[in-house]
Design a protein around this motif. Structure first.
Motif, PDB file in Angstrom:
ATOM      1  N   GLN A  79      50.396   9.880  28.497  1.00  0.00           N
ATOM      2  CA  GLN A  79      51.256   8.709  28.360  1.00  0.00           C
ATOM      3  C   GLN A  79      50.544   7.605  27.580  1.00  0.00           C
ATOM      4  OE1 GLN A  79      52.611   7.586  32.280  1.00  0.00           O
ATOM      5  NE2 GLN A  79      54.300   9.044  32.225  1.00  0.00           N
ATOM      6  N   VAL A  80      49.268   7.387  27.867  1.00  0.00           N
ATOM      7  CA  VAL A  80      48.487   6.382  27.139  1.00  0.00           C
ATOM      8  C   VAL A  80      48.379   6.792  25.674  1.00  0.00           C
ATOM      9  CG1 VAL A  80      46.202   5.308  26.881  1.00  0.00           C
ATOM     10  CG2 VAL A  80      47.199   5.592  29.164  1.00  0.00           C
ATOM     11  N   LYS A  81      48.095   8.067  25.440  1.00  0.00           N
ATOM     12  CA  LYS A  81      47.972   8.589  24.078  1.00  0.00           C
ATOM     13  C   LYS A  81      49.284   8.407  23.310  1.00  0.00           C
ATOM     14  CE  LYS A  81      46.567  12.901  21.839  1.00  0.00           C
ATOM     15  NZ  LYS A  81      45.997  14.226  22.088  1.00  0.00           N
ATOM     16  N   ASP A  82      50.414   8.683  23.960  1.00  0.00           N
ATOM     17  CA  ASP A  82      51.723   8.531  23.331  1.00  0.00           C
ATOM     18  C   ASP A  82      52.004   7.060  23.031  1.00  0.00           C
ATOM     19  OD1 ASP A  82      54.297   9.562  22.436  1.00  0.00           O
ATOM     20  OD2 ASP A  82      55.128   8.580  24.218  1.00  0.00           O
ATOM     21  N   LEU A  83      51.682   6.167  23.958  1.00  0.00           N
ATOM     22  CA  LEU A  83      51.866   4.736  23.741  1.00  0.00           C
ATOM     23  C   LEU A  83      51.060   4.277  22.523  1.00  0.00           C
ATOM     24  CD1 LEU A  83      52.782   1.830  24.885  1.00  0.00           C
ATOM     25  CD2 LEU A  83      50.444   1.781  25.747  1.00  0.00           C
TER      26      LEU A  83
ATOM     27  N   GLN B 132      43.686  -0.531   9.839  1.00  0.00           N
ATOM     28  CA  GLN B 132      42.551  -1.169  10.507  1.00  0.00           C
ATOM     29  C   GLN B 132      42.865  -1.627  11.932  1.00  0.00           C
ATOM     30  OE1 GLN B 132      44.024  -2.257   7.698  1.00  0.00           O
ATOM     31  NE2 GLN B 132      44.295  -4.467   7.713  1.00  0.00           N
ATOM     32  N   TYR B 133      44.145  -1.736  12.284  1.00  0.00           N
ATOM     33  CA  TYR B 133      44.509  -2.152  13.644  1.00  0.00           C
ATOM     34  C   TYR B 133      44.924  -0.974  14.520  1.00  0.00           C
ATOM     35  CZ  TYR B 133      44.620  -6.775  11.480  1.00  0.00           C
ATOM     36  OH  TYR B 133      44.292  -7.925  10.798  1.00  0.00           O
ATOM     37  N   ALA B 134      44.871   0.241  13.996  1.00  0.00           N
ATOM     38  CA  ALA B 134      45.258   1.425  14.755  1.00  0.00           C
ATOM     39  C   ALA B 134      44.182   1.754  15.790  1.00  0.00           C
ATOM     40  CB  ALA B 134      45.467   2.610  13.817  1.00  0.00           C
ATOM     41  N   TYR B 135      44.610   2.139  16.984  1.00  0.00           N
ATOM     42  CA  TYR B 135      43.678   2.458  18.067  1.00  0.00           C
ATOM     43  C   TYR B 135      43.444   3.955  18.188  1.00  0.00           C
ATOM     44  CZ  TYR B 135      43.219  -2.265  19.710  1.00  0.00           C
ATOM     45  OH  TYR B 135      42.889  -3.592  19.782  1.00  0.00           O
ATOM     46  N   HIS B 136      42.218   4.294  18.553  1.00  0.00           N
ATOM     47  CA  HIS B 136      41.791   5.677  18.726  1.00  0.00           C
ATOM     48  C   HIS B 136      41.148   5.817  20.098  1.00  0.00           C
ATOM     49  CE1 HIS B 136      42.238   6.662  14.391  1.00  0.00           C
ATOM     50  NE2 HIS B 136      42.069   5.351  14.277  1.00  0.00           N
TER      51      HIS B 136
END
Length: 180
Positions: A57-61, A156-160
């Motif tokens: 769920q966190v990954k999908d968010l 640059q604002y994308a989270y991994h």
């Protein structure tokens, strides 16, 4: 022959709190409980946290957030339509389509409202949140951006998620999120 009982609501007591239902089904804080028989004594219920489900769920968010923030950055940083030849009757359909795409792509270039929205979203994602007296950040769980130097254009604002096997940029790192 009177072998019947008047109907009544089902009741359970869970951790000292009493719950009532018109059926034998109860939903308590995401937990589904089905009362199958009347008992006068205590019973033990064991539940397990679905760590993998929470992780997904966190990954999908984050995936949805990344798609949105990357698209907004792309629109904000679009090339200017300046210097593009004016639309004329002599242009071919292909030239007209390219012209329209160029103008459309540049409509939100350096737009103040879009910039404000991007800023609000990135601030919300980077700030700390207090839970039971302790402040947590996404980085506390191994979730972060790659930084300006390591990110693809407009990402640059994308989270991994560190340790995410589906993310070549961070798959080799320790997976703090799954551990948490």
């Amino acid at each position: 022959d009177n072998n019947w009982s008047a109907a009544s609501d089902a009741k359970i007591k869970l951790n000292g709190a009493e719950y009532t239902s018109s059926t034998n089904e109860f939903a308590v804080n995401g937990l589904s409980v089905t009362a199958l028989a009347k008992t006068s004594g205590e019973i033990s219920v064991t539940v397990a946290t679905d760590s993998e489900g929470i992780y997904e769920q966190v990954k999908d968010l984050l995936s949805q957030y990344n798609s949105l923030i990357n698209e907004m950055n792309k629109l904000y940083n679009a090339d200017s339509a300046k210097g593009y030849e004016p639309l004329t009757d002599s242009m071919s359909d292909t030239e007209v389509e390219k012209w329209e795409a160029k103008v459309k792509d540049s409509l939100l270039r350096r737009d103040d409202s879009l910039e404000s929205l991007i800023s609000s979203m990135t601030t919300a994602m980077s700030k700390g949140y207090e839970v039971n007296g302790k402040t947590y950040y996404l980085t506390s769980f191994g979730i972060s951006t790659l930084g300006y130097m390591n990110s693809a254009k407009n990402e640059q604002y994308a989270y991994h998620i560190n340790g995410d096997e589906d993310d070549s940029a961070t798959s080799g790192k320790e997976d703090k999120l799954l551990a948490a």
